[in-house]
Design a protein around this motif. Structure first.
Motif, PDB file in Angstrom:
ATOM      1  N   PHE A  10      60.688  28.709  59.783  1.00 38.85           N
ATOM      2  CA  PHE A  10      61.300  29.317  60.969  1.00 38.85           C
ATOM      3  C   PHE A  10      60.429  30.493  61.392  1.00 38.85           C
ATOM      4  CE2 PHE A  10      65.137  32.130  62.322  1.00 38.85           C
ATOM      5  CZ  PHE A  10      64.875  31.899  63.661  1.00 38.85           C
ATOM      6  N   ILE A  11      59.908  30.441  62.620  1.00 35.37           N
ATOM      7  CA  ILE A  11      58.950  31.425  63.130  1.00 35.37           C
ATOM      8  C   ILE A  11      59.536  32.084  64.374  1.00 35.37           C
ATOM      9  CG2 ILE A  11      56.620  31.757  64.074  1.00 35.37           C
ATOM     10  CD1 ILE A  11      55.949  29.010  62.652  1.00 35.37           C
ATOM     11  N   THR A  12      59.486  33.400  64.469  1.00 30.68           N
ATOM     12  CA  THR A  12      59.914  34.058  65.704  1.00 30.68           C
ATOM     13  C   THR A  12      58.708  34.286  66.616  1.00 30.68           C
ATOM     14  OG1 THR A  12      59.729  36.316  64.821  1.00 30.68           O
ATOM     15  CG2 THR A  12      61.835  35.179  64.548  1.00 30.68           C
ATOM     16  N   GLY A  13      58.967  34.278  67.926  1.00 29.05           N
ATOM     17  CA  GLY A  13      57.899  34.496  68.897  1.00 29.05           C
ATOM     18  C   GLY A  13      56.891  33.372  68.920  1.00 29.05           C
ATOM     19  N   VAL A  61      65.276  38.597  69.296  1.00 29.52           N
ATOM     20  CA  VAL A  61      65.247  38.987  67.882  1.00 29.52           C
ATOM     21  C   VAL A  61      66.036  40.265  67.609  1.00 29.52           C
ATOM     22  CG1 VAL A  61      63.051  37.835  67.425  1.00 29.52           C
ATOM     23  CG2 VAL A  61      63.055  40.253  68.128  1.00 29.52           C
ATOM     24  N   THR A  62      66.443  40.986  68.642  1.00 30.41           N
ATOM     25  CA  THR A  62      67.272  42.174  68.433  1.00 30.41           C
ATOM     26  C   THR A  62      68.762  41.836  68.402  1.00 30.41           C
ATOM     27  OG1 THR A  62      67.481  42.756  70.780  1.00 30.41           O
ATOM     28  CG2 THR A  62      65.523  43.555  69.623  1.00 30.41           C
ATOM     29  N   CYS A  63      69.090  40.558  68.493  1.00 32.40           N
ATOM     30  CA  CYS A  63      70.486  40.111  68.531  1.00 32.40           C
ATOM     31  C   CYS A  63      70.773  39.244  67.306  1.00 32.40           C
ATOM     32  CB  CYS A  63      70.757  39.332  69.819  1.00 32.40           C
ATOM     33  SG  CYS A  63      72.424  38.628  69.926  1.00 32.40           S
ATOM     34  N   TYR A  64      71.613  39.716  66.406  1.00 31.15           N
ATOM     35  CA  TYR A  64      71.911  38.964  65.185  1.00 31.15           C
ATOM     36  C   TYR A  64      72.554  37.614  65.506  1.00 31.15           C
ATOM     37  CZ  TYR A  64      73.748  37.651  60.646  1.00 31.15           C
ATOM     38  OH  TYR A  64      74.029  36.956  59.496  1.00 31.15           O
ATOM     39  N   GLY A  86      58.802  36.380  60.313  1.00 34.40           N
ATOM     40  CA  GLY A  86      59.112  37.344  61.365  1.00 34.40           C
ATOM     41  C   GLY A  86      57.823  37.751  62.058  1.00 34.40           C
ATOM     42  N   ASN A  87      57.667  37.338  63.290  1.00 32.81           N
ATOM     43  CA  ASN A  87      56.384  37.510  63.974  1.00 32.81           C
ATOM     44  C   ASN A  87      56.501  38.170  65.343  1.00 32.81           C
ATOM     45  OD1 ASN A  87      53.440  36.703  64.617  1.00 32.81           O
ATOM     46  ND2 ASN A  87      54.607  35.623  66.199  1.00 32.81           N
ATOM     47  N   ALA A  88      57.618  38.002  66.035  1.00 34.65           N
ATOM     48  CA  ALA A  88      57.765  38.558  67.382  1.00 34.65           C
ATOM     49  C   ALA A  88      57.618  40.074  67.358  1.00 34.65           C
ATOM     50  CB  ALA A  88      59.118  38.166  67.971  1.00 34.65           C
ATOM     51  N   LEU A 121      64.531  42.992  60.297  1.00 36.94           N
ATOM     52  CA  LEU A 121      65.675  43.201  59.416  1.00 36.94           C
ATOM     53  C   LEU A 121      66.801  42.206  59.713  1.00 36.94           C
ATOM     54  CD1 LEU A 121      66.955  45.015  57.212  1.00 36.94           C
ATOM     55  CD2 LEU A 121      67.812  46.458  59.067  1.00 36.94           C
ATOM     56  N   LEU A 122      67.096  42.001  60.990  1.00 36.18           N
ATOM     57  CA  LEU A 122      68.156  41.066  61.356  1.00 36.18           C
ATOM     58  C   LEU A 122      67.777  39.632  60.994  1.00 36.18           C
ATOM     59  CD1 LEU A 122      69.254  42.457  64.850  1.00 36.18           C
ATOM     60  CD2 LEU A 122      70.380  42.786  62.634  1.00 36.18           C
ATOM     61  N   GLY A 123      66.497  39.289  61.179  1.00 34.33           N
ATOM     62  CA  GLY A 123      66.046  37.961  60.785  1.00 34.33           C
ATOM     63  C   GLY A 123      66.180  37.739  59.295  1.00 34.33           C
ATOM     64  N   ALA A 124      65.807  38.762  58.521  1.00 32.58           N
ATOM     65  CA  ALA A 124      65.939  38.659  57.073  1.00 32.58           C
ATOM     66  C   ALA A 124      67.399  38.458  56.676  1.00 32.58           C
ATOM     67  CB  ALA A 124      65.373  39.918  56.415  1.00 32.58           C
ATOM     68  N   LYS A 125      68.294  39.200  57.313  1.00 30.02           N
ATOM     69  CA  LYS A 125      69.723  39.078  57.013  1.00 30.02           C
ATOM     70  C   LYS A 125      70.231  37.679  57.335  1.00 30.02           C
ATOM     71  CE  LYS A 125      73.962  40.384  56.082  1.00 30.02           C
ATOM     72  NZ  LYS A 125      74.402  40.561  54.671  1.00 30.02           N
ATOM     73  N   ALA A 126      69.866  37.162  58.500  1.00 32.51           N
ATOM     74  CA  ALA A 126      70.357  35.852  58.923  1.00 32.51           C
ATOM     75  C   ALA A 126      69.827  34.722  58.045  1.00 32.51           C
ATOM     76  CB  ALA A 126      69.979  35.607  60.386  1.00 32.51           C
ATOM     77  N   CYS A 127      68.615  34.889  57.517  1.00 33.69           N
ATOM     78  CA  CYS A 127      67.969  33.820  56.748  1.00 33.69           C
ATOM     79  C   CYS A 127      68.187  33.943  55.248  1.00 33.69           C
ATOM     80  CB  CYS A 127      66.468  33.816  57.028  1.00 33.69           C
ATOM     81  SG  CYS A 127      66.016  33.414  58.721  1.00 33.69           S
TER      82      CYS A 127
END
Length: 270
Positions: A10-13, A61-64, A86-88, A121-127
Motif C-alpha cells: 500500500f503506497i500513498t501518493g 493522507v491527513t484524514c484517518y 508512506g510517501n505522499a 502517523l495516521l497511515g501507520a495507525k490505520a495499517c
C-alpha cells in the motif's frame, strides 16, 4: 523468484513521481498494489493505466477515515496487507525564516506537518493491525533534508527530521511484529508541490530546481529519476532480503554525505 511475490503493498501518493515509480517497481517484483492518491484526475489515470492490477483510491493522507477506507478495500480485495509505504508529501520550495511572513509561517507549518508527519502517523495507525497480523513492514519516504540543512527551508527540514523520530518510535513500539524503516532520496524529477498556505500548491519542485543544478551538487554528478530510488524500498519490504533491519534510514543522497552540500569536486579527471 521476484522479491515481492504475492506481497500486498500500500503506497500513498502513487499518482506521480516516486509514488508512481514505486507502483511500477512493486508490480515488476510480483506484488499486488494499492494506493491512496489525493488527485481524482491521477486516480483516474492510474485506473486507466493499470486496470485491475492496482487498487487506486482517492483520498487525503491527513484524514484517518480515508486511510481506513483504503485499508478496508485492500483487505476486501487481497485478504491481507504486507507493507505500507508512506510517501505522499509536500515541499516548502526553500521558504526561508527571514523572508516568510509570520502568519504564513504558522499556517505553512500546520499544513506541511499535517501532510508530512501526521499523514505518516495516521497511515501507520490505520495499517498497524493488518501489518501485525502479517508480520509485515512500514517504510516512510524521507529526504536528504532529514540529514542536512539546505534541502528545503525550516518547515520542510523540520518535518523530515520529525519523520525520523516517528520511524524510530514506531520501530520500537511495533517490534517484534513489524519492521519500520525509511528511505531518504535526494532531488529528483517529480511533481512534488508546496503548501497552499505559502501559495505554492501549483508550484512543482522542478519549478525551483533544474536538472543541472541538482546534478552539480551531487558527488555522483547525475540527475536522478524517481525509478533510481525504488531499490532500497524493495529491499526493505522484501522478507527474503530484510529480516534484520528496523529503525533504519537509508540515506540515498547521491553521495552528499561524503563531502556535504557546498563543495563540488573540480579539476579532477575521473
Amino acid at each position: 523468484m521476484s522479491d515481492l511475490d504475492n506481497e500486498v503493498v500500500f503506497i500513498t501518493g502513487g499518482g506521480s513521481g516516486l509514488g508512481l515509480a514505486l507502483i511500477e517497481r512493486c508490480l515488476e517484483e510480483g506484488a499486488r498494489v494499492a494506493t491512496l492518491e489525493l488527485s481524482a484526475a491521477k486516480v483516474a489515470q492510474l485506473q486507466q493505466r493499470f486496470g485491475e492490477r492496482v487498487v487506486a483510491i482517492q483520498g487525503n493522507v491527513t484524514c484517518y477515515e480515508d486511510y481506513q477506507r483504503a485499508v478496508d478495500s485492500i483487505i476486501t480485495r487481497f485478504g491481507r496487507l504486507d507493507c505500507f509505504i508512506g510517501n505522499a508529501g509536500i515541499w516548502d520550495h526553500n521558504a526561508s525564516l527571514l523572508a516568510t511572513d509570520p502568519r504564513q509561517l504558522s499556517r505553512g507549518f500546520t499544513e506541511l506537518f499535517n501532510v508530512n508527519v501526521l499523514g505518516y502517523l495516521l497511515g501507520a495507525k490505520a495499517c498497524a493491525d493488518a501489518l501485525i497480523a502479517s508480520e509485515g513492514s512500514m517504510i516512510f519516504t524521507l529526504s536528504n533534508a532529514a540529514w542536512y540543512p539546505g534541502g528545503g527551508g525550516p518547515l520542510y527540514t523540520a518535518s523530515k527530521h520529525a519523520a525520523t523520530g516517528l520511524i524510530r518510535q514506531l520501530a520500537y513500539e511495533l517490534a517484534p511484529k513489524v519492521r519500520v524503516n525509511g528511505v531518504g532520496p535526494c532531488g529528483m524529477a517529480s511533481d512534488l508541490r508546496g503548501p497552499q498556505a505559502l501559495g505554492q500548491d501549483d508550484k512543482r519542485i522542478m519549478d525551483s530546481l533544474t536538472p543541472e543544478n541538482v546534478a552539480a551538487i551531487l558527488p555522483l554528478q547525475f540527475f536522478p529519476q524517481a525509478a533510481d530510488f525504488t531499490g532500497p524500498y524493495v529491499m526493505l519490504a522484501s522478507r527474503r532480503n530484510n529480516r534484520a533491519l528496523s529503525g533504519v534510514m537509508i540515506n540515498a543522497d547521491g553521495g552528499l554525505a561524503i563531502r556535504g552540500i557546498r563543495h563540488v569536486a573540480a579539476g579532477l579527471d575521473l
